[in-house]
Motif scaffolding. Structure first.
Motif, PDB file in Angstrom:
ATOM      1  N   ARG A  68      -9.042  -5.184   9.809  1.00  0.00           N
ATOM      2  CA  ARG A  68      -9.709  -4.748   8.565  1.00  0.00           C
ATOM      3  C   ARG A  68     -11.089  -5.379   8.396  1.00  0.00           C
ATOM      4  O   ARG A  68     -11.933  -5.221   9.233  1.00  0.00           O
ATOM      5  N   ASN A 119      -0.480 -10.986   1.388  1.00  0.00           N
ATOM      6  CA  ASN A 119      -1.084  -9.661   1.553  1.00  0.00           C
ATOM      7  C   ASN A 119      -0.829  -8.831   0.306  1.00  0.00           C
ATOM      8  O   ASN A 119      -0.140  -9.275  -0.620  1.00  0.00           O
ATOM      9  N   GLY A 120      -1.380  -7.640   0.299  1.00  0.00           N
ATOM     10  CA  GLY A 120      -1.255  -6.788  -0.877  1.00  0.00           C
ATOM     11  C   GLY A 120       0.186  -6.396  -1.152  1.00  0.00           C
ATOM     12  O   GLY A 120       0.593  -6.272  -2.320  1.00  0.00           O
ATOM     13  N   ALA A 121       0.954  -6.191  -0.083  1.00  0.00           N
ATOM     14  CA  ALA A 121       2.354  -5.821  -0.262  1.00  0.00           C
ATOM     15  C   ALA A 121       3.111  -6.937  -0.975  1.00  0.00           C
ATOM     16  O   ALA A 121       3.924  -6.692  -1.878  1.00  0.00           O
ATOM     17  N   ILE A 147       2.205   3.614   1.762  1.00  0.00           N
ATOM     18  CA  ILE A 147       0.871   3.094   2.034  1.00  0.00           C
ATOM     19  C   ILE A 147       0.598   3.067   3.532  1.00  0.00           C
ATOM     20  O   ILE A 147      -0.521   3.145   3.989  1.00  0.00           O
ATOM     21  N   PHE A 151       5.542   0.981   4.222  1.00  0.00           N
ATOM     22  CA  PHE A 151       5.486   0.349   2.905  1.00  0.00           C
ATOM     23  C   PHE A 151       5.534   1.448   1.847  1.00  0.00           C
ATOM     24  O   PHE A 151       4.543   2.107   1.569  1.00  0.00           O
ATOM     25  N   HIS A 193      -2.438   3.123  -7.036  1.00  0.00           N
ATOM     26  CA  HIS A 193      -3.559   3.894  -6.496  1.00  0.00           C
ATOM     27  C   HIS A 193      -3.120   4.493  -5.164  1.00  0.00           C
ATOM     28  O   HIS A 193      -2.849   3.753  -4.215  1.00  0.00           O
ATOM     29  N   SER A 195      -4.021   5.176  -2.320  1.00  0.00           N
ATOM     30  CA  SER A 195      -5.239   4.902  -1.543  1.00  0.00           C
ATOM     31  C   SER A 195      -5.518   5.897  -0.431  1.00  0.00           C
ATOM     32  O   SER A 195      -6.644   6.324  -0.241  1.00  0.00           O
ATOM     33  N   ASP A 221      -1.332  -1.361  -9.129  1.00  0.00           N
ATOM     34  CA  ASP A 221      -1.526  -1.696  -7.711  1.00  0.00           C
ATOM     35  C   ASP A 221      -2.773  -0.957  -7.233  1.00  0.00           C
ATOM     36  O   ASP A 221      -2.740   0.240  -6.998  1.00  0.00           O
ATOM     37  N   LEU A 222      -3.879  -1.705  -7.096  1.00  0.00           N
ATOM     38  CA  LEU A 222      -5.160  -1.086  -6.752  1.00  0.00           C
ATOM     39  C   LEU A 222      -5.341  -0.958  -5.248  1.00  0.00           C
ATOM     40  O   LEU A 222      -6.131  -0.152  -4.773  1.00  0.00           O
ATOM     41  N   GLY A 223      -4.652  -1.781  -4.512  1.00  0.00           N
ATOM     42  CA  GLY A 223      -4.752  -1.722  -3.055  1.00  0.00           C
ATOM     43  C   GLY A 223      -6.070  -2.261  -2.530  1.00  0.00           C
ATOM     44  O   GLY A 223      -6.128  -3.350  -1.985  1.00  0.00           O
ATOM     45  N   SER A 261      -5.457  -6.169  -2.118  1.00  0.00           N
ATOM     46  CA  SER A 261      -5.563  -6.858  -0.837  1.00  0.00           C
ATOM     47  C   SER A 261      -6.841  -7.680  -0.775  1.00  0.00           C
ATOM     48  O   SER A 261      -7.850  -7.309  -1.379  1.00  0.00           O
ATOM     49  N   LYS A 264      -9.457  -5.687   2.228  1.00  0.00           N
ATOM     50  CA  LYS A 264      -9.985  -4.319   2.152  1.00  0.00           C
ATOM     51  C   LYS A 264     -11.382  -4.411   1.525  1.00  0.00           C
ATOM     52  O   LYS A 264     -12.223  -5.143   2.043  1.00  0.00           O
TER      53      LYS A 264
HETATM   54  C1  PLP Z   1      -3.209  -1.384   1.228  1.00  0.00           C
HETATM   55  C2  PLP Z   1      -2.366  -1.211   0.028  1.00  0.00           C
HETATM   56  C3  PLP Z   1      -1.229  -2.006  -0.183  1.00  0.00           C
HETATM   57  C4  PLP Z   1      -0.754  -3.012   0.821  1.00  0.00           C
HETATM   58  O1  PLP Z   1      -1.656  -4.045   0.976  1.00  0.00           O
HETATM   59  P1  PLP Z   1      -1.574  -4.939   2.322  1.00  0.00           P
HETATM   60  O2  PLP Z   1      -2.651  -5.937   2.137  1.00  0.00           O
HETATM   61  O3  PLP Z   1      -1.789  -3.993   3.460  1.00  0.00           O
HETATM   62  O4  PLP Z   1      -0.219  -5.540   2.356  1.00  0.00           O
HETATM   63  C5  PLP Z   1      -0.492  -1.807  -1.329  1.00  0.00           C
HETATM   64  N1  PLP Z   1      -0.856  -0.874  -2.238  1.00  0.00           N
HETATM   65  C6  PLP Z   1      -1.942  -0.106  -2.078  1.00  0.00           C
HETATM   66  C7  PLP Z   1      -2.274   0.897  -3.129  1.00  0.00           C
HETATM   67  C8  PLP Z   1      -2.733  -0.239  -0.939  1.00  0.00           C
HETATM   68  O5  PLP Z   1      -3.808   0.539  -0.769  1.00  0.00           O
END
Ligand code: PLP
Length: 422
Positions: A68, A119-121, A147, A151, A193, A195, A221-223, A261, A264
Motif C-alpha cells: 500500500r 490494521n483497519g479490520a 472489503i 473480510f 464506506h 470502498s 468504517d471509513l476504510g 486504515s 491507505k
Molecule cells: C480497507 C478497508 C478495511 C480494512 O482495512 P485493513 O487496513 O485492510 O485491515 C475495512 N473497511 C473498509 C471500508 C476498508 O476500505
C-alpha cells in the motif's frame, strides 16, 4: 563423479546475499534433488523471496501487493536504542501507548481521542466488540460489503459478538428504515464506506449526520482514512478525491467513532485507527481484544511521524501525497529525461480499494516488448505492466531519486532486445 559436499556447494555461493545457514539449505535441497547445479538458482529464489525495497512502476498509488502506501527506508545504523512506548518521561512511571501516535492523530483529525491497532479490520472489530458486544447493530443492506481477502462486514459483526440488524435494500436505504429498526437493545448505527465498489443509478443512502440524529452512537468504517476532505496539504480539494469520506468531516457530522486504515489515504504504515468520543475510545482500550490487536513501537513511531507531518501542515512531505501531487507535466519531463522508450500519457489509479473507477492522470515511458521479468530481477526490483505489447512504467509512483535506476534498467532491456533481434 562424486557430488560436491553441501558445505563446499554453500561456500561456492557466498556472493548470494543470504546468511550461511540459508545457503546450506539451498545446497542441501539441490543435492537431495539429485541436481547440485540447481543450488545457485535455489539460493537466488530464496533471496528474491525476502522483503526488499521495490520500485513501483505501475502507477497504482496504493498497491496491495507492494504494501500500500510508500515509505522511506528506516535508518539501519546508529546506536541501539529503546523508545518510550509505555513510559511517561516526566514522572518516570508507566505511561499509555495511546499518548503519542494516537494522541497526535486525534489532534490532527479533530477527534477527542484515538487509539491505534494493527490494521483497519482490527479497528472495526474492536470498535464493534467494545461498543456493541452482545447488543444490536443496525446497518444498511447496501453496506454489507466484502472489503477483500474475505473480510466481510456480516462476518466481522458476528465475530465481534454484536447482533446484526439489516435495514433497507441493496440500492436504497432511508432514514425511516433505520428508525423502524431501533430498539432498547440497539447499541450502534453502523455506516460502512463500500470502498472498493460503487452502486450507481437508482440509489439512496443516509448520511452520517442524519443517522446521528437518531440517538444511538454512529460508528463509521471509513476504510481509506483521508484525514481532511479539504486536503489543505494539496492546496485545496482535489477532483479525484471527491466523494471520499474524510475523518475530520465524518466526526464533525456527528459520528461517535470512526475507524480507518493507516496505510491507505492516510499515507502511513500498516495500522488501524479508532477515533472519536473519548468515553468510547476508552471502552475500546479497556476491551480484552485491545491487547491482542495492539501494534509495536516501530509502527507507532512511523505513525507518529505521519501525524506530525499533518500537524505541521506538511503532509505533502509524506511519500504518498508527494507522489499524488506531482503534475503530469513534471512526470512527462522526467520521462523524457530518461532518454529511453517512448513518452506516454497514462491514467493511474489510487488502488487499495479507494476511489474505484476514478483515474489519476499520469505519464511515463513505454518500451516495446515484455521486459517485466527482467525488471523484477533488477538489483532494486522494478514492477511494471504490459500494455499493447509494450512494457509501461508510470512515473507517478516512482520516486524521482529512482529515475536513474529505472533509466538504466530500461536501457539494458532495450539493448538486450536489440541484440536478440540482430
Ligand atoms: C480497507 C478497508 C478495511 C480494512 O482495512 P485493513 O487496513 O485492510 O485491515 C475495512 N473497511 C473498509 C471500508 C476498508 O476500505
Amino acid at each position: 563423479m562424486r557430488p560436491p559436499s553441501v558445505d563446499s556447494l554453500a561456500r561456492s555461493m557466498t556472493d548470494v546475499d543470504l546468511p550461511h545457514p540459508l545457503l546450506v539449505d539451498a545446497a542441501r535441497a539441490a543435492i537431495a534433488a539429485g541436481d547440485p547445479g540447481s543450488a545457485r538458482s535455489r539460493a537466488e529464489a530464496m533471496a528474491a523471496a525476502i522483503l526488499r525495497p521495490v520500485i513501483n512502476g505501475t502507477g497504482v498509488l496504493l498497491h496491495t501487493n507492494l504494501g500500500r502506501a510508500p515509505s522511506r527506508p528506516s535508518p539501519v545504523s546508529g546506536a541501539a536504542r529503546y523508545a518510550n512506548v509505555e513510559l511517561d518521561l516526566v514522572t518516570g512511571t508507566r505511561g499509555s501507548r495511546d499518548r503519542h501516535a494516537a494522541g497526535l492523530l486525534a489532534r490532527a483529525a479533530g477527534a477527542e481521542a484515538a487509539m491505534v491497532v494493527n490494521n483497519g479490520a482490527a479497528a472495526i472489530l474492536l470498535a464493534l466488540a467494545a461498543v456493541a458486544g452482545g447488543r444490536e447493530v443496525v446497518v444498511s443492506r447496501g453496506e454489507l460489503v466484502e472489503i477483500g481477502g474475505g473480510f466481510r462486514i456480516p462476518e466481522v459483526l458476528a465475530s465481534s459478538g454484536a447482533r446484526m440488524v439489516e435495514v433497507g435494500t441493496t440500492n436504497r436505504t432511508r432514514l425511516g428504515d433505520y428508525r423502524a429498526a431501533l430498539s432498547d437493545d440497539t447499541a450502534v448505527c453502523l455506516k460502512v464506506h463500500p470502498s472498493n465498489y460503487r452502486i450507481v443509478g437508482f440509489t439512496e443512502e443516509v448520511t452520517v449526520g442524519a443517522l446521528a440524529g437518531l440517538g444511538p452512537p454512529v460508528v463509521a468504517d471509513l476504510g481509506s482514512g483521508l484525514l481532511d476532505a479539504a486536503t489543505p496539504w494539496l492546496g485545496g480539494p482535489q477532483p479525484w478525491l471527491a466523494g471520499e469520506p474524510a475523518v475530520r468531516q465524518t466526526l464533525a457530522a456527528g459520528a461517535a467513532l470512526v475507524t480507518f486504515s493507516g496505510d491507505k489515504l492516510l499515507g502511513g504504515p500498516q495500522a488501524g485507527v479508532v477515533a472519536g468520543r473519548a468515553d468510547l475510545v476508552a471502552r475500546c482500550a479497556r476491551h480484552p481484544l485491545a491487547r491482542a490487536l495492539r501494534p509495536g513501537g516501530l509502527t507507532l513511531a512511523h505513525l507518529q511521524e505521519t501525524a506530525l507531518s499533518y500537524l505541521r501542515g506538511d503532509a505533502a512531505s509524506l511519500p504518498l501525497w508527494a507522489m499524488a501531487a506531482r503534475s503530469v507535466a513534471s512526470l512527462r519531463a522526467r520521462a523524457e529525461a530518461l532518454g529511453v522508450g517512448d513518452v506516454v500519457d497514462l491514467a493511474g489509479v489510487f488502488g487499495g480499494g479507494t476511489q474505484p473507477g476514478r483515474e489519476v492522470p499520469s505519464a511515463g515511458v513505454a518500451l516495446a516488448g515484455d521486459h517485466t521479468a527482467a525488471l523484477r530481477a533488477w538489483e532494486t526490483p522494478i514492477v511494471a505492466r504490459v500494455t499493447d505489447g509494450a512494457t509501461v512504467i508510470d512515473l507517478r509512483t516512482v520516486d524521482p531519486d529512482d529515475d536513474g535506476t529505472v533509466g538504466k534498467a530500461l536501457a539494458s532491456c532495450g539493448s538486450a532486445a536489440a541484440a536478440g533481434d540482430a
